[in-house]
Write a protein that holds these residues in place. Sequence first.
Motif, PDB file in Angstrom:
ATOM      1  N   PRO A   9       3.643   2.554 -15.949  1.00 48.70           N
ATOM      2  CA  PRO A   9       4.089   1.395 -16.731  1.00 48.70           C
ATOM      3  C   PRO A   9       3.016   0.947 -17.724  1.00 48.70           C
ATOM      4  CG  PRO A   9       4.615   1.100 -14.408  1.00 48.70           C
ATOM      5  CD  PRO A   9       3.751   2.323 -14.496  1.00 48.70           C
ATOM      6  N   ALA A  10       3.458   0.300 -18.794  1.00 49.63           N
ATOM      7  CA  ALA A  10       2.546  -0.092 -19.873  1.00 49.63           C
ATOM      8  C   ALA A  10       1.409  -0.976 -19.365  1.00 49.63           C
ATOM      9  CB  ALA A  10       3.334  -0.815 -20.966  1.00 49.63           C
ATOM     10  N   GLU A  11       1.715  -1.893 -18.451  1.00 49.48           N
ATOM     11  CA  GLU A  11       0.673  -2.787 -17.942  1.00 49.48           C
ATOM     12  C   GLU A  11      -0.399  -2.013 -17.186  1.00 49.48           C
ATOM     13  OE1 GLU A  11       0.201  -6.895 -15.272  1.00 49.48           O
ATOM     14  OE2 GLU A  11       2.166  -5.936 -15.502  1.00 49.48           O
ATOM     15  N   VAL A  12       0.016  -1.002 -16.444  1.00 52.94           N
ATOM     16  CA  VAL A  12      -0.942  -0.172 -15.709  1.00 52.94           C
ATOM     17  C   VAL A  12      -1.809   0.612 -16.690  1.00 52.94           C
ATOM     18  CG1 VAL A  12      -1.193   1.756 -14.099  1.00 52.94           C
ATOM     19  CG2 VAL A  12       0.545   0.002 -13.687  1.00 52.94           C
ATOM     20  N   GLN A  13      -1.185   1.166 -17.721  1.00 54.67           N
ATOM     21  CA  GLN A  13      -1.948   1.919 -18.716  1.00 54.67           C
ATOM     22  C   GLN A  13      -2.954   1.023 -19.429  1.00 54.67           C
ATOM     23  OE1 GLN A  13      -0.002   4.796 -21.228  1.00 54.67           O
ATOM     24  NE2 GLN A  13       1.851   4.814 -19.957  1.00 54.67           N
ATOM     25  N   ALA A  14      -2.569  -0.222 -19.665  1.00 52.77           N
ATOM     26  CA  ALA A  14      -3.484  -1.147 -20.336  1.00 52.77           C
ATOM     27  C   ALA A  14      -4.705  -1.430 -19.466  1.00 52.77           C
ATOM     28  CB  ALA A  14      -2.751  -2.447 -20.666  1.00 52.77           C
ATOM     29  N   VAL A  15      -4.481  -1.637 -18.181  1.00 50.01           N
ATOM     30  CA  VAL A  15      -5.601  -1.864 -17.262  1.00 50.01           C
ATOM     31  C   VAL A  15      -6.477  -0.617 -17.187  1.00 50.01           C
ATOM     32  CG1 VAL A  15      -6.231  -2.335 -14.865  1.00 50.01           C
ATOM     33  CG2 VAL A  15      -4.343  -3.586 -15.919  1.00 50.01           C
ATOM     34  N   TYR A  16      -5.835   0.541 -17.183  1.00 49.33           N
ATOM     35  CA  TYR A  16      -6.571   1.813 -17.121  1.00 49.33           C
ATOM     36  C   TYR A  16      -7.483   1.967 -18.335  1.00 49.33           C
ATOM     37  CZ  TYR A  16      -7.263   6.901 -16.723  1.00 49.33           C
ATOM     38  OH  TYR A  16      -7.802   8.159 -16.623  1.00 49.33           O
ATOM     39  N   ARG A  17      -6.969   1.636 -19.517  1.00 54.97           N
ATOM     40  CA  ARG A  17      -7.772   1.782 -20.741  1.00 54.97           C
ATOM     41  C   ARG A  17      -8.987   0.859 -20.731  1.00 54.97           C
ATOM     42  NH1 ARG A  17      -2.569   2.315 -23.097  1.00 54.97           N
ATOM     43  NH2 ARG A  17      -2.499   0.071 -23.569  1.00 54.97           N
ATOM     44  N   TYR A  29       5.665  -0.181  -7.520  1.00 52.07           N
ATOM     45  CA  TYR A  29       4.588  -1.090  -7.120  1.00 52.07           C
ATOM     46  C   TYR A  29       4.575  -2.315  -8.029  1.00 52.07           C
ATOM     47  CZ  TYR A  29      -0.248  -2.604  -6.133  1.00 52.07           C
ATOM     48  OH  TYR A  29      -1.372  -3.328  -5.803  1.00 52.07           O
ATOM     49  N   MET A  30       4.670  -2.078  -9.333  1.00 48.04           N
ATOM     50  CA  MET A  30       4.668  -3.183 -10.287  1.00 48.04           C
ATOM     51  C   MET A  30       5.915  -4.047 -10.123  1.00 48.04           C
ATOM     52  SD  MET A  30       1.815  -2.803 -11.763  1.00 48.04           S
ATOM     53  CE  MET A  30       2.028  -4.019 -13.065  1.00 48.04           C
ATOM     54  N   SER A  31       7.041  -3.401  -9.887  1.00 46.31           N
ATOM     55  CA  SER A  31       8.282  -4.148  -9.697  1.00 46.31           C
ATOM     56  C   SER A  31       8.189  -5.054  -8.473  1.00 46.31           C
ATOM     57  CB  SER A  31       9.452  -3.174  -9.550  1.00 46.31           C
ATOM     58  OG  SER A  31      10.653  -3.860  -9.287  1.00 46.31           O
ATOM     59  N   TYR A  32       7.566  -4.542  -7.426  1.00 47.95           N
ATOM     60  CA  TYR A  32       7.421  -5.346  -6.210  1.00 47.95           C
ATOM     61  C   TYR A  32       6.454  -6.507  -6.442  1.00 47.95           C
ATOM     62  CZ  TYR A  32       7.136  -6.349  -1.198  1.00 47.95           C
ATOM     63  OH  TYR A  32       7.195  -6.957   0.030  1.00 47.95           O
ATOM     64  N   LEU A  33       5.389  -6.258  -7.203  1.00 52.36           N
ATOM     65  CA  LEU A  33       4.479  -7.353  -7.546  1.00 52.36           C
ATOM     66  C   LEU A  33       5.229  -8.466  -8.273  1.00 52.36           C
ATOM     67  CD1 LEU A  33       1.133  -5.729  -8.822  1.00 52.36           C
ATOM     68  CD2 LEU A  33       1.540  -6.901  -6.659  1.00 52.36           C
ATOM     69  N   ASP A  34       6.146  -8.070  -9.152  1.00 53.48           N
ATOM     70  CA  ASP A  34       6.921  -9.060  -9.910  1.00 53.48           C
ATOM     71  C   ASP A  34       7.780  -9.925  -8.988  1.00 53.48           C
ATOM     72  OD1 ASP A  34       5.883  -8.133 -12.294  1.00 53.48           O
ATOM     73  OD2 ASP A  34       7.565  -6.778 -12.693  1.00 53.48           O
ATOM     74  N   ARG A  35       8.221  -9.345  -7.872  1.00 54.71           N
ATOM     75  CA  ARG A  35       9.134 -10.066  -6.982  1.00 54.71           C
ATOM     76  C   ARG A  35       8.419 -10.872  -5.899  1.00 54.71           C
ATOM     77  NH1 ARG A  35      11.371  -4.938  -6.697  1.00 54.71           N
ATOM     78  NH2 ARG A  35      11.066  -4.846  -4.429  1.00 54.71           N
ATOM     79  N   PRO A  52       0.807  -1.229   0.000  1.00 51.60           N
ATOM     80  CA  PRO A  52       0.000   0.000   0.000  1.00 51.60           C
ATOM     81  C   PRO A  52       0.835   1.271   0.000  1.00 51.60           C
ATOM     82  CG  PRO A  52      -0.195  -1.156   2.108  1.00 51.60           C
ATOM     83  CD  PRO A  52       0.491  -2.085   1.167  1.00 51.60           C
ATOM     84  N   LEU A  53       2.044   1.227   0.563  1.00 49.14           N
ATOM     85  CA  LEU A  53       2.910   2.406   0.507  1.00 49.14           C
ATOM     86  C   LEU A  53       3.347   2.690  -0.924  1.00 49.14           C
ATOM     87  CD1 LEU A  53       5.206   1.983   3.646  1.00 49.14           C
ATOM     88  CD2 LEU A  53       3.594   3.848   3.214  1.00 49.14           C
ATOM     89  N   LEU A  54       3.701   1.655  -1.658  1.00 53.00           N
ATOM     90  CA  LEU A  54       4.101   1.844  -3.051  1.00 53.00           C
ATOM     91  C   LEU A  54       2.907   2.220  -3.926  1.00 53.00           C
ATOM     92  CD1 LEU A  54       6.577  -1.155  -3.409  1.00 53.00           C
ATOM     93  CD2 LEU A  54       7.147   1.277  -3.160  1.00 53.00           C
ATOM     94  N   ALA A  55       1.717   1.797  -3.512  1.00 46.22           N
ATOM     95  CA  ALA A  55       0.515   2.099  -4.296  1.00 46.22           C
ATOM     96  C   ALA A  55       0.105   3.559  -4.191  1.00 46.22           C
ATOM     97  CB  ALA A  55      -0.637   1.208  -3.849  1.00 46.22           C
ATOM     98  N   ILE A  56       0.590   4.290  -3.176  1.00 49.93           N
ATOM     99  CA  ILE A  56       0.213   5.698  -3.040  1.00 49.93           C
ATOM    100  C   ILE A  56       1.257   6.630  -3.643  1.00 49.93           C
ATOM    101  CG2 ILE A  56      -1.231   5.318  -1.005  1.00 49.93           C
ATOM    102  CD1 ILE A  56       1.077   6.400   0.709  1.00 49.93           C
ATOM    103  N   LYS A  57       2.259   6.060  -4.317  1.00 54.40           N
ATOM    104  CA  LYS A  57       3.211   6.898  -5.043  1.00 54.40           C
ATOM    105  C   LYS A  57       2.590   7.328  -6.372  1.00 54.40           C
ATOM    106  CE  LYS A  57       7.527   5.940  -5.272  1.00 54.40           C
ATOM    107  NZ  LYS A  57       8.802   5.254  -5.567  1.00 54.40           N
ATOM    108  N   ASP A  58       3.002   8.487  -6.861  1.00 53.03           N
ATOM    109  CA  ASP A  58       2.446   8.968  -8.127  1.00 53.03           C
ATOM    110  C   ASP A  58       2.860   8.089  -9.297  1.00 53.03           C
ATOM    111  OD1 ASP A  58       1.059  11.007  -6.957  1.00 53.03           O
ATOM    112  OD2 ASP A  58       2.612  12.512  -7.275  1.00 53.03           O
ATOM    113  N   SER A  59       3.996   7.437  -9.174  1.00 58.87           N
ATOM    114  CA  SER A  59       4.402   6.454 -10.174  1.00 58.87           C
ATOM    115  C   SER A  59       4.227   5.060  -9.591  1.00 58.87           C
ATOM    116  CB  SER A  59       5.865   6.653 -10.579  1.00 58.87           C
ATOM    117  OG  SER A  59       6.300   5.564 -11.384  1.00 58.87           O
TER     118      SER A  59
END
Length: 469
Positions: A246-254, A205-211, A194-201
């Motif tokens: 990140p591209a994956e976030v933009q895809a979900v947003y669209r 967050y995505m990198s941490y999900l990957d790990r 949740p801390l990474l999720a409240i960053k403007d970028s």
Amino acid sequence: MRWLAVLAVLGLVSIPPAVSAQTQPGACSYAPTILAAADFLLAEPATFPNFWRDRYGDDAAYLKIHYGNLNDTEGSALLSGLEKRSHPPLRIAELRLAYATPAERAAIIAGMQPAPNKKSVVGQLGESALRALVAEDGGTWLLGELARLQTLDPADASSAATAIAQTLTDLEADAKSRLAKRAQDAGVVTLALPLLAIKDSLADYMSYLDRLPPAALPNKDSRGQMIRKALYASALRPSFDISKQPAEVQAVYRQNDMARALQPIGQLVNHAPVAEILLTAVNQSGDLRVGTVVAAGLNARISAKQLDPVGDPDALIASMVDGLDYIFGHSGREGILVTFGVTGMQGETAEEFVDRALARVALTPFLQGIAAESPSRPAQLAATFPWELWVGLAGRLKAGGAITSEDHIVAADLMLAAGRPADALRALETASDWKTALLRSHGLAFALDRRCANLLGRPIPFSQPLYRF
């Protein structure tokens, strides 16, 4: 403010020049009225109504400490007295913890016992105390306790971590990253995410999900759900820019129309908390134009200096009603707004709340001497609104006539329309309807504080004010 100085020392935030004005709230021209409202809200009734709970004393004490410039001894005495009452304010324990020094706070927490069936006291501390444990105390105890709770009760740990992150939305990106890294190193996944999720970028967050290990994402839909959850929260932050994600976030947003509708509403709520009405309206109706048309249009007018959400919130509300009527029609808008209330305004629906604002807007020129004649009934008012009473009282007020205590609640609204907040408070103090007078006095203090130091500003929509010292 104490918390800003500590955060700066910890490297968690820089202090902008404008903040210095907020450190002296007592210098604001509305400070005397805010303090008078606080005293009224702190006064106990001679006889307690059945099932009565003090919903306002904690906010009032917080305002009194800041606007009254109370020293530590005076502030502690005020809070101690409130704690000892038979009906203490609902958030007094949280306020006391936030006001305490780090050593005092540690001692208080050490003496607490978990609630029945709970493994930790973290959930009992309140968001202001959780913030103080990070902002002033460095977060070491909190990280350790969350790590322990994460193994004993993952659900409670997750709830606490979400609450902590919400209190820290104003930290700079690097500060959020550093705290998230400490959480990761401590194995507190529930706080790191949740801390990474409240960053403007959302890149980190995505990198941490990957790990994350496979067990943390039990099914293939979990990743998408977590991204959507982060997007919904991010969309409510005005500084969030989807084009930089990140591209994956933009895809979900669209693929998610709701996120696109929430973004302009989030920007508007940042200007004016009352715009939370639109969040509920879009949720109730499912009509995304509440965000893409109504909120976006109001944001444009604010940017063009055509609306002043702080100095003239009633005009903003009236424009918001215009937008909702454009989408739903008068009856459709009423049908939506009668189904829910407004944050901090218990006892009335959103429709009743906006009706009062519409009436004040209509009567302002008459009460301020700009118009000689009282206006006709605004077409947007609900059929049940007592317009004739309001117009009659407005005429008596303008002529200097007497107003009975039974009419002081309405008279207070009219005095606000006349630009006389101190007189509005005096009317509320002598109103026969004490419960409503308390509610409206709290709303008045909140509105005036918005024009001064904005101490009662909420970190996210629908949340409670954070107590900061």
